[in-house]
Enzyme design. Structure first.
Site, mmCIF file in Angstrom:
data_model
loop_
_atom_site.group_PDB
_atom_site.id
_atom_site.type_symbol
_atom_site.label_atom_id
_atom_site.label_comp_id
_atom_site.label_asym_id
_atom_site.label_seq_id
_atom_site.Cartn_x
_atom_site.Cartn_y
_atom_site.Cartn_z
ATOM 1 N N SER A 72 30.350 32.488 -40.797
ATOM 2 C CA SER A 72 31.650 32.916 -41.324
ATOM 3 C C SER A 72 31.682 34.415 -41.571
ATOM 4 C CB SER A 72 31.940 32.215 -42.648
ATOM 5 O OG SER A 72 32.542 30.969 -42.451
ATOM 6 N N ASP A 88 42.750 34.536 -43.758
ATOM 7 C CA ASP A 88 41.337 34.475 -44.153
ATOM 8 C C ASP A 88 40.636 35.783 -43.792
ATOM 9 O OD1 ASP A 88 38.928 33.500 -45.051
ATOM 10 O OD2 ASP A 88 38.548 32.248 -43.283
ATOM 11 N N HIS A 135 37.220 33.558 -47.452
ATOM 12 C CA HIS A 135 36.519 32.437 -48.079
ATOM 13 C C HIS A 135 35.052 32.759 -48.366
ATOM 14 C CE1 HIS A 135 35.462 31.243 -43.825
ATOM 15 N NE2 HIS A 135 34.331 30.907 -44.413
#
Length: 255
Positions: free
Chosen positions: A201, A108, A64
Site C-alpha cells: 500500500s 486514498d 489508509h
C-alpha cells in the site's frame, strides 16, 4: 465485494496471511531512489506501507496508511540491513486528503511532511509526477514496487517489483462498487498471476518513469485487477498542500 487494503499489519490475527509483490522479481539495488519504506504506529497497532518521494521534504502515500507516528526510510534496498545509503526521517505531519472516505476508500491519498529535508543523491531522489488530468491508455505497461511479505512465516526484506498493465475501467467497475474512473486506475490483468499485495500500500505505479498511481486496494485473494489512486486527479491538492505547509513553517520559524 469488500476491498482489501494493501497495508501490512504486524499484529495479524491467527490464520491471517500477508503477501508480497505477486509474480515479481527483486529490484536492482537502489534503482528506484524515490521509494520510501514506512513504519507506522496507530491506535490499531503497528503496520507498514510504501510511499515515494515527491520533493525533498514530502513523501506521497495512501491515506489508509495514516498513523500517529510514522518513521520513513529512504535509500533502502534491504530494510533489515543498515545500509549506508539509508536515510531515516520521522514524519512531521501526516496530511490525509480532506475527502478521504474510510468506508469506500475514495480519495486514498496522503502527504507526509518530513521533519527535515532529505540529502539528494543517486540513492535518494524525487520521482516525476504526471500532468494534471493526464490519463493512461488501457494496455499501458507500468511497474509497481514494494516490500510486502511472502507469508506469516517467511518474508522478503528486499525491494521487489512487478510489471502490470492498465485495464479498462469496466474491469474494476464490475468488481468494486465504489470504483471511480475519475480518481482511480484499474490495474492488473486477471489472466496473469501478477499483483501488488499486503504491505505494498502507498507505493507508486510507475508508467514511463512517471508516478501515475498509488497502491490502494484489491481482492483478498490477491487476484487482479486492483485499484490505484489516480495521482493526476489530485495534483492541485498536492501542490497547494506542499506550498501551504512550507509557508506555515516559515511563519512559525522563531526570530
Amino acid at each position: 465485494m469488500q476491498p482489501l487494503l494493501l497495508l501490512l499489519a504486524f499484529l495479524l490475527p491467527t490464520g491471517a496471511e500477508a503477501g508480497e509483490i505477486i509474480g515479481g522479481r527483486e529490484s536492482r539495488p537502489h534503482s528506484r531512489p524515490y521509494m520510501a519504506y514506512l513504519q507506522i504506529q496507530s491506535p490499531a497497532g503497528q503496520s507498514r506501507c510504501g510511499g515515494f518521494l515527491v520533493r525533498e521534504d514530502f513523501v506521497l502515500t495512501a491515506a489508509h496508511c495514516w498513523g500517529s507516528n510514522i518513521n520513513v526510510t529512504l535509500g533502502a534496498h534491504n530494510i533489515q540491513r543498515r545500509e549506508n545509503t539509508q536515510q531515516h526521517i520521522t514524519a512531521r505531519r501526516a496530511i490525509r486528503h480532506p475527502q478521504y472516505n474510510q468506508r469506500t476508500i475514495q480519495n486514498d491519498i496522503m502527504l507526509l511532511q518530513l521533519s527535515r529535508r532529505v540529502r539528494r543523491n543517486r540513492n535518494v531522489n524525487p520521482v516525476a509526477l504526471p500532468r494534471a488530468q493526464e490519463g493512461l491508455r488501457p494496455g499501458t505497461l507500468c511497474t509497481v514496487a514494494g516490500w510486502g511479505r511472502v507469508s506469516m512465516r517467511r518474508g522478503t526484506d528486499t525491494l521487489r517489483e512487478v510489471q502490470l498493465r492498465v485495464q479498462r475501467d469496466r474491469q474494476c467497475l464490475r468488481i468494486f462498487g465504489s470504483y471511480d474512473p475519475r480518481r482511480q486506475i484499474c490495474v492488473g490483468d486477471r489472466r496473469e498471476r501478477k499483483a501488488a499485495f499486503k504491505g505494498d500500500s502507498g507505493g507508486p505505479l510507475l508508467c514511463n518513469n512517471v508516478a501515475h498511481g498509488i497502491v490502494s486496494y484489491g481482492k483478498s485473494s490477491g487476484v487482479p485487477p486492483e485499484v490505484f489512486t489516480r495521482v493526476s486527479s489530485f495534483l492541485p491538492w498536492i501542490r497547494t498542500t506542499m506550498r501551504s505547509f512550507k509557508l506555515l513553517d516559515q511563519m512559525e520559524t522563531p526570530l
